[in-house]
Design a protein around this motif. Structure first.
Motif, PDB file in Angstrom:
ATOM      1  N   PHE A  50       0.870  -1.178   0.000  1.00 31.06           N
ATOM      2  CA  PHE A  50       0.000   0.000   0.000  1.00 31.06           C
ATOM      3  C   PHE A  50       0.906   1.227   0.000  1.00 31.06           C
ATOM      4  O   PHE A  50       1.723   1.401   0.911  1.00 31.06           O
ATOM      5  CB  PHE A  50      -0.922   0.011   1.221  1.00 31.06           C
ATOM      6  CG  PHE A  50      -1.836   1.205   1.256  1.00 31.06           C
ATOM      7  CD1 PHE A  50      -3.067   1.186   0.598  1.00 31.06           C
ATOM      8  CD2 PHE A  50      -1.448   2.377   1.908  1.00 31.06           C
ATOM      9  CE1 PHE A  50      -3.892   2.311   0.604  1.00 31.06           C
ATOM     10  CE2 PHE A  50      -2.277   3.497   1.918  1.00 31.06           C
ATOM     11  CZ  PHE A  50      -3.501   3.463   1.263  1.00 31.06           C
ATOM     12  N   ILE A  51       0.785   2.062  -1.009  1.00 34.15           N
ATOM     13  CA  ILE A  51       1.667   3.225  -1.105  1.00 34.15           C
ATOM     14  C   ILE A  51       1.022   4.431  -0.448  1.00 34.15           C
ATOM     15  O   ILE A  51      -0.121   4.772  -0.748  1.00 34.15           O
ATOM     16  CB  ILE A  51       2.017   3.496  -2.581  1.00 34.15           C
ATOM     17  CG1 ILE A  51       2.813   2.294  -3.084  1.00 34.15           C
ATOM     18  CG2 ILE A  51       2.806   4.797  -2.737  1.00 34.15           C
ATOM     19  CD1 ILE A  51       3.161   2.329  -4.512  1.00 34.15           C
ATOM     20  N   GLU A  52       1.765   5.034   0.466  1.00 34.74           N
ATOM     21  CA  GLU A  52       1.287   6.250   1.140  1.00 34.74           C
ATOM     22  C   GLU A  52       1.739   7.437   0.310  1.00 34.74           C
ATOM     23  O   GLU A  52       2.940   7.656   0.136  1.00 34.74           O
ATOM     24  CB  GLU A  52       1.940   6.387   2.527  1.00 34.74           C
ATOM     25  CG  GLU A  52       1.424   5.459   3.582  1.00 34.74           C
ATOM     26  CD  GLU A  52       0.069   5.866   4.145  1.00 34.74           C
ATOM     27  OE1 GLU A  52      -0.501   6.890   3.707  1.00 34.74           O
ATOM     28  OE2 GLU A  52      -0.420   5.117   5.016  1.00 34.74           O
ATOM     29  N   SER A  53       0.794   8.175  -0.228  1.00 36.40           N
ATOM     30  CA  SER A  53       1.176   9.369  -0.966  1.00 36.40           C
ATOM     31  C   SER A  53       0.095  10.408  -0.758  1.00 36.40           C
ATOM     32  O   SER A  53      -1.096  10.112  -0.918  1.00 36.40           O
ATOM     33  CB  SER A  53       1.318   9.034  -2.455  1.00 36.40           C
ATOM     34  OG  SER A  53       1.394  10.218  -3.199  1.00 36.40           O
ATOM     35  N   ASN A  54       0.499  11.623  -0.416  1.00 37.36           N
ATOM     36  CA  ASN A  54      -0.508  12.634  -0.103  1.00 37.36           C
ATOM     37  C   ASN A  54      -0.558  13.757  -1.120  1.00 37.36           C
ATOM     38  O   ASN A  54      -1.194  14.776  -0.889  1.00 37.36           O
ATOM     39  CB  ASN A  54      -0.261  13.222   1.285  1.00 37.36           C
ATOM     40  CG  ASN A  54      -0.521  12.174   2.343  1.00 37.36           C
ATOM     41  OD1 ASN A  54      -1.469  11.384   2.215  1.00 37.36           O
ATOM     42  ND2 ASN A  54       0.318  12.122   3.350  1.00 37.36           N
ATOM     43  N   SER A  55       0.105  13.581  -2.247  1.00 39.00           N
ATOM     44  CA  SER A  55       0.109  14.677  -3.216  1.00 39.00           C
ATOM     45  C   SER A  55      -1.263  14.821  -3.877  1.00 39.00           C
ATOM     46  O   SER A  55      -1.936  13.834  -4.167  1.00 39.00           O
ATOM     47  CB  SER A  55       1.154  14.412  -4.301  1.00 39.00           C
ATOM     48  OG  SER A  55       1.034  15.384  -5.309  1.00 39.00           O
ATOM     49  N   ASN A  56      -1.655  16.058  -4.103  1.00 39.54           N
ATOM     50  CA  ASN A  56      -2.901  16.318  -4.837  1.00 39.54           C
ATOM     51  C   ASN A  56      -2.612  16.921  -6.200  1.00 39.54           C
ATOM     52  O   ASN A  56      -3.477  17.510  -6.841  1.00 39.54           O
ATOM     53  CB  ASN A  56      -3.809  17.271  -4.040  1.00 39.54           C
ATOM     54  CG  ASN A  56      -4.175  16.712  -2.686  1.00 39.54           C
ATOM     55  OD1 ASN A  56      -4.075  17.391  -1.680  1.00 39.54           O
ATOM     56  ND2 ASN A  56      -4.589  15.457  -2.653  1.00 39.54           N
ATOM     57  N   ASP A  57      -1.368  16.785  -6.632  1.00 37.27           N
ATOM     58  CA  ASP A  57      -0.971  17.301  -7.947  1.00 37.27           C
ATOM     59  C   ASP A  57      -1.149  16.177  -8.971  1.00 37.27           C
ATOM     60  O   ASP A  57      -0.453  15.163  -8.914  1.00 37.27           O
ATOM     61  CB  ASP A  57       0.492  17.753  -7.872  1.00 37.27           C
ATOM     62  CG  ASP A  57       1.008  18.262  -9.214  1.00 37.27           C
ATOM     63  OD1 ASP A  57       0.339  18.030 -10.252  1.00 37.27           O
ATOM     64  OD2 ASP A  57       2.081  18.872  -9.221  1.00 37.27           O
ATOM     65  N   PRO A  58      -2.081  16.350  -9.905  1.00 43.66           N
ATOM     66  CA  PRO A  58      -2.378  15.265 -10.844  1.00 43.66           C
ATOM     67  C   PRO A  58      -1.182  14.845 -11.685  1.00 43.66           C
ATOM     68  O   PRO A  58      -1.045  13.678 -12.033  1.00 43.66           O
ATOM     69  CB  PRO A  58      -3.466  15.859 -11.747  1.00 43.66           C
ATOM     70  CG  PRO A  58      -3.345  17.344 -11.587  1.00 43.66           C
ATOM     71  CD  PRO A  58      -2.875  17.550 -10.174  1.00 43.66           C
TER      72      PRO A  58
END
Ligand SMILES: Nc1ncnc2c1ncn2[C@@H]1O[C@H](COP(=O)(O)OC(=O)CCCC[C@@H]2CCSS2)[C@@H](O)[C@H]1O
Length: 333
Positions: A7-15
């Motif tokens: 499960f990859i944790e990524s919080n970016s909201n940049d498409p």
């Protein structure tokens, strides 16, 4: 899924970062693992690999509302994302899947929604619906025995923007690009328990979508982030990929310009560059549009490139009262 799931944790909201992340995980992370993660974008249209971007979006609306436009690796149509929408991605072995097996990856969504009392079903080619209304569009990308399946989940999106941003223009396009399939849409939230917010919904997805699998959490390292940013810069940040990689097309546009008259233009575009340009109409101007045709030939349809190409051109002599910015909008929107 068969292998250990990461499960990859990524919080970016940049498409553009998020699509580069998908490409990175697909191409460069070890394939003795399978992957799953959730991600959200700020206001964005994501077009399919084989689409003509200009034809699929309402370019004026998109510009005026600061919506990011980005092309993805998988095929299919154009969708709108905002922070009320959450996307999921699975990367797995194709195994013995002979055809695209949509149900294998949509069933976990349906089952998860059932946990919160929402009755959804997989429908048509690539949709998941509630009461016949779509809240999830899905598509797949397959290469070297691996599959990437990703889908949207509209939990609390602004549905009025979805239809405005994706409203196709009345200009006449001809191309072999894949056309989106418009649907009636809904959010999940009105069907979910009253107190459920996006964060709770995401936690439920994280818990149930890979239930029963052996799951390990992965935080992206500095080095990985750098590599993803590099992919982003090389591909997803570029006009050449997001617009220019459209299949060749021709377009006819008709506009009435105050003080100038009626202009009808006809243009052919290949690899994002103008290969032929003509204009007709009852516009005023005594200049030679043949010179304009020559000037535009070979120029990219990117607004900055057009501005540069037209820098020393006396446009008003061809079309009186049409300034260069308005002309560039006319060509690109
Ligand atoms: N966010 C979202 N979710 C569900 N349906 C949508 C959405 N935005 C628009 N639509 C509706 O789908 C059609 C297009 O349907 P169409 O079937 O043409 O295309 C798709 O579904 C493609 C799905 C791609 C999913 C990827 C997953 C991660 S990055 S994008 C559009 O005209 C609207 O009616």
């Amino acid at each position: 899924m068969g292998k250990k799931v990461v499960f990859i944790e990524s919080n970016s909201n940049d498409p553009r970062f998020n699509l580069a992340l998908e490409q990175y995980v697909f191409d460069e992370m070890p394939n003795d693992r399978e992957y799953f993660w959730l991600w959200q974008n700020h206001n964005t249209i994501v077009v399919g690999k084989h689409q003509n971007t200009a034809q699929e979006i309402n370019q004026t609306y998109v510009r005026e509302h600061g919506i990011t436009v980005v092309r993805r690796l998988s095929g299919g149509g154009a969708v709108y994302h905002d922070m009320g929408n959450v996307n999921f991605t699975f990367i797995a072995d194709t195994g013995d899947m002979e055809t695209l097996n949509l149900h294998a990856f949509c069933t976990p969504v349906v089952n998860t929604l059932e946990q919160i009392g929402v009755k959804a079903e997989v429908s048509g080619r690539n949709d998941i619906t509630i009461d016949g209304k779509k809240f999830s569009g899905n598509s797949q990308y397959i290469k070297h025995g691996r599959i990437m399946h990703h889908g949207t989940l509209m939990f609390d999106s602004d549905l009025s923007v979805v239809s405005k941003a994706l409203q196709v223009s009345s200009d006449k396009y001809e191309s072999k690009g894949f056309k989106s399939v418009k649907s009636r849409v809904t959010n999940i939230k009105p069907y979910a328990p009253a107190d459920m917010d996006m964060e709770t919904f995401k936690n439920i997805l994280k818990q149930y979508m890979v239930q029963g699998e052996d799951v390990e959490i992965h935080h992206l390292s500095e080095e990985e982030l750098k590599r993803i940013q590099q992919i982003q810069e090389e591909r997803y940040n570029t006009w050449e990929w997001n617009y220019g990689a459209s299949p060749e097309f021709s377009v006819q546009k008709k506009r009435r310009i105050e003080g100038c008259g009626q202009i009808e233009i006809s243009m052919n575009v290949e690899h994002g560059c103008i290969t032929a340009y003509r204009s007709f109409g009852d516009y005023f101007g005594n200049g030679d549009t043949e010179e304009l045709q020559e000037t535009l030939k070979g120029c990219s349809l990117q607004p900055e490139a057009l501005a540069e190409r037209l820098k020393d051109f006396d446009l008003e002599s061809c079309y009186s009262h049409l300034d260069k910015d308005a002309f560039i909008c006319l060509l690109t929107e």
